[in-house]
Design a protein around this motif. Structure first.
Motif, PDB file in Angstrom:
ATOM      1  N   LEU A 125       0.822  -1.204   0.000  1.00  0.00           N
ATOM      2  CA  LEU A 125       0.000   0.000   0.000  1.00  0.00           C
ATOM      3  C   LEU A 125       0.861   1.261   0.000  1.00  0.00           C
ATOM      4  O   LEU A 125       0.522   2.255  -0.661  1.00  0.00           O
ATOM      5  CB  LEU A 125      -0.937  -0.001   1.212  1.00  0.00           C
ATOM      6  CG  LEU A 125      -2.115  -0.973   1.127  1.00  0.00           C
ATOM      7  CD1 LEU A 125      -2.853  -1.043   2.463  1.00  0.00           C
ATOM      8  CD2 LEU A 125      -3.067  -0.574  -0.003  1.00  0.00           C
ATOM      9  N   ALA A 126       1.970   1.251   0.725  1.00  0.00           N
ATOM     10  CA  ALA A 126       2.869   2.407   0.701  1.00  0.00           C
ATOM     11  C   ALA A 126       3.442   2.620  -0.693  1.00  0.00           C
ATOM     12  O   ALA A 126       3.540   3.755  -1.186  1.00  0.00           O
ATOM     13  CB  ALA A 126       3.989   2.229   1.721  1.00  0.00           C
ATOM     14  N   ALA A 127       3.811   1.528  -1.353  1.00  0.00           N
ATOM     15  CA  ALA A 127       4.284   1.630  -2.735  1.00  0.00           C
ATOM     16  C   ALA A 127       3.160   2.094  -3.656  1.00  0.00           C
ATOM     17  O   ALA A 127       3.383   2.898  -4.578  1.00  0.00           O
ATOM     18  CB  ALA A 127       4.830   0.280  -3.199  1.00  0.00           C
ATOM     19  N   ALA A 328      21.157  -0.937  -7.400  1.00  0.00           N
ATOM     20  CA  ALA A 328      21.217   0.454  -7.852  1.00  0.00           C
ATOM     21  C   ALA A 328      20.622   1.399  -6.816  1.00  0.00           C
ATOM     22  O   ALA A 328      21.120   2.519  -6.612  1.00  0.00           O
ATOM     23  CB  ALA A 328      20.480   0.590  -9.184  1.00  0.00           C
ATOM     24  N   GLY A 329      19.584   0.964  -6.136  1.00  0.00           N
ATOM     25  CA  GLY A 329      18.913   1.846  -5.200  1.00  0.00           C
ATOM     26  C   GLY A 329      19.488   1.834  -3.798  1.00  0.00           C
ATOM     27  O   GLY A 329      19.504   2.864  -3.113  1.00  0.00           O
ATOM     28  N   PHE A 330      19.972   0.679  -3.352  1.00  0.00           N
ATOM     29  CA  PHE A 330      20.374   0.519  -1.963  1.00  0.00           C
ATOM     30  C   PHE A 330      21.874   0.268  -1.774  1.00  0.00           C
ATOM     31  O   PHE A 330      22.379   0.364  -0.659  1.00  0.00           O
ATOM     32  CB  PHE A 330      19.597  -0.632  -1.318  1.00  0.00           C
ATOM     33  CG  PHE A 330      18.126  -0.361  -1.194  1.00  0.00           C
ATOM     34  CD1 PHE A 330      17.597   0.226  -0.054  1.00  0.00           C
ATOM     35  CD2 PHE A 330      17.258  -0.684  -2.227  1.00  0.00           C
ATOM     36  CE1 PHE A 330      16.241   0.485   0.051  1.00  0.00           C
ATOM     37  CE2 PHE A 330      15.892  -0.435  -2.125  1.00  0.00           C
ATOM     38  CZ  PHE A 330      15.386   0.152  -0.989  1.00  0.00           C
ATOM     39  N   ALA A 386       8.914  -0.986   0.468  1.00  0.00           N
ATOM     40  CA  ALA A 386       8.025  -0.213  -0.407  1.00  0.00           C
ATOM     41  C   ALA A 386       8.826   0.531  -1.468  1.00  0.00           C
ATOM     42  O   ALA A 386       8.386   0.645  -2.627  1.00  0.00           O
ATOM     43  CB  ALA A 386       7.195   0.763   0.425  1.00  0.00           C
ATOM     44  N   SER A 387       9.987   1.024  -1.097  1.00  0.00           N
ATOM     45  CA  SER A 387      10.846   1.727  -2.057  1.00  0.00           C
ATOM     46  C   SER A 387      11.366   0.772  -3.119  1.00  0.00           C
ATOM     47  O   SER A 387      11.499   1.148  -4.294  1.00  0.00           O
ATOM     48  CB  SER A 387      12.005   2.402  -1.323  1.00  0.00           C
ATOM     49  OG  SER A 387      11.533   3.399  -0.440  1.00  0.00           O
ATOM     50  N   LEU A 388      11.665  -0.474  -2.718  1.00  0.00           N
ATOM     51  CA  LEU A 388      12.095  -1.463  -3.710  1.00  0.00           C
ATOM     52  C   LEU A 388      10.986  -1.715  -4.714  1.00  0.00           C
ATOM     53  O   LEU A 388      11.228  -1.740  -5.931  1.00  0.00           O
ATOM     54  CB  LEU A 388      12.500  -2.763  -3.027  1.00  0.00           C
ATOM     55  CG  LEU A 388      12.904  -3.891  -3.988  1.00  0.00           C
ATOM     56  CD1 LEU A 388      14.187  -3.534  -4.746  1.00  0.00           C
ATOM     57  CD2 LEU A 388      13.074  -5.219  -3.243  1.00  0.00           C
TER      58      LEU A 388
END
Length: 402
Positions: A125-127, A328-330, A386-388
């Motif tokens: 839901l956050a995503a 790439a993101g983390f 959620a960020s992933l």
């Protein structure tokens, strides 16, 4: 004002977490705590489904409810892109009495979210909120909120209800929190990631009598005891030592008095494997060993052995993609290269049999084990996971060259 419209928190944003998700993490946590207070068992997730549908509709998704019983699918389409991505969360709870001492503990006697499905739902839901309000993508996003994972029937029920015909996807992804893995860290597994599981009910049938005159009886307790011991040979003597198999006798019941030999002893078992051929071998040998061992004592073994659900087998291309997005993101430090397959089971396996995809593991930090009455989902896992999902969607749903 909805829960996810609260003002930002005054905190530093952890590496990899999208600022817009971090800004409303208190709202995502509030949703999780609300779901935790109101757990619902498989195919009884009516309140949970209604809450999910309400939020998705507020954020502009086209929402379908009642998919496969109590499942919800939210669809968001942008641009002219033809790519279609599915993200799945499970929503059911377990028949466990909570003993974690939480301020937001379950308000339903004997039920709790002891596996973190409330957290998985809050993550998706956050995503969903981020992608609806800030997402940059070209294509179709299908968010699948699946009931009845714990019974192993929710995914197959949604598929039978036309999940992928009504809400087509080119790839499907899911995740599970994992205790003992640091929060903000991710585990990826190529190939078999979680085991298949089959449940067996075994009845050892003898002939009851007086405990003082066993010669006139066929003792099913003695036969069952030897069956339990013999079953421990199934893996060690029938499965290649380089492969995995588990046979567990989880319960045994028979008799009521010390001086009475009963007619029947009942046992329940679980059988697990990574590879389909190992699964078939275990199923065959468990039945043979039980029947022949019982017969050696003059008893009879009757077995009910329906197929449960298969092993979670990640597809290489889709696993490589989500691993790349995570790096790439983390950064490399938060991607666990040595993460090993788990011997627990997940009905996401059915979704991966129907469409390519991958199942991801998300760190839950130092918590009690899954399915423990003292288990606590770590709210610090929501923002990274959620960020992933948001990063994956924006990477996957890009405009394709003509």
């Amino acid at each position: 004002m909805t829960l996810l419209d609260r003002p930002p928190l005054d905190t530093a944003v952890p590496r990899g977490v999208l600022p817009a998700i971090a800004a409303r993490i208190d709202a995502a946590i509030a949703i999780r705590h609300d779901l935790h207070r109101h757990p619902e068992l498989a195919f009884e997730e009516h309140r949970t489904s209604a809450r999910i549908a309400e939020l998705l509709q507020q954020w502009g998704y086209t929402v379908a409810t009642g998919v496969g019983g109590t499942g919800v699918v939210g669809t968001l389409q942008r641009g002219q892109g033809t790519r279609r991505l599915g993200l799945r969360a499970d929503i059911d709870a377990l028949p466990i009495q909570e003993d974690a001492g939480l301020a937001y503990a379950s308000q339903r006697e004997g039920l709790m979210h002891a596996c973190g499905h409330d957290g998985h739902t809050a993550i998706l839901l956050a995503a969903a909120h981020y992608l609806a309000h800030h997402g940059r993508f070209d294509g179709t996003l299908q968010l699948v909120f699946q009931p009845a994972e714990e019974t192993g029937s929710g995914a197959s029920r949604m598929i039978a209800d036309g999940l992928f015909e009504r809400f087509p996807v080119d790839a499907i992804y899911g995740l599970h929190n994992w205790p003992g893995v640091p929060t903000g860290h991710f585990g990826f597994v190529d190939g078999p990631a979680m085991a298949s599981v089959d449940w067996a009910r075994l009845r050892v049938v003898g002939k009851g009598g007086h405990g003082a005159e066993p010669q006139g009886s066929v003792d099913p307790i003695l036969a069952a005891a030897h069956v339990v011991t013999a079953l421990q040979s199934v893996v060690s003597r029938n499965v290649d030592p380089r492969q995995m198999g588990v046979v567990t006798v989880g319960s045994i019941h028979g008799g009521k008095a010390a001086n009475v030999i009963p007619d029947v002893v009942e046992l329940t078992l679980t059988v697990r494997a990574y590879l389909p051929e190992v699964r078939d071998t275990l199923r065959r040998r468990v039945a043979e060993v039980a029947q022949h061992t019982a017969a050696a004592f003059g008893a009879r073994a009757e077995i009910e052995f329906p197929r449960g659900f298969p092993s979670v087998i990640n597809h290489p291309e889709q696993t490589a993609l989500v691993r790349t997005v995570a790096r790439a993101g983390f950064g490399d430090a938060q991607v666990l290269d040595d993460f090993a397959p788990r011997t627990a089971s997940e009905d996401f396996a059915f979704l991966l049999q129907a469409r390519p995809g991958s199942f991801v593991f998300v760190g839950n930090g130092d918590s009690a084990p899954l399915h423990s009455p003292r288990y606590v989902f770590n709210d610090a896992a929501i923002a990274p996971a959620a960020s992933l999902w948001a990063r994956l969607a924006e990477h996957y749903l890009v405009e394709q060259p003509a």
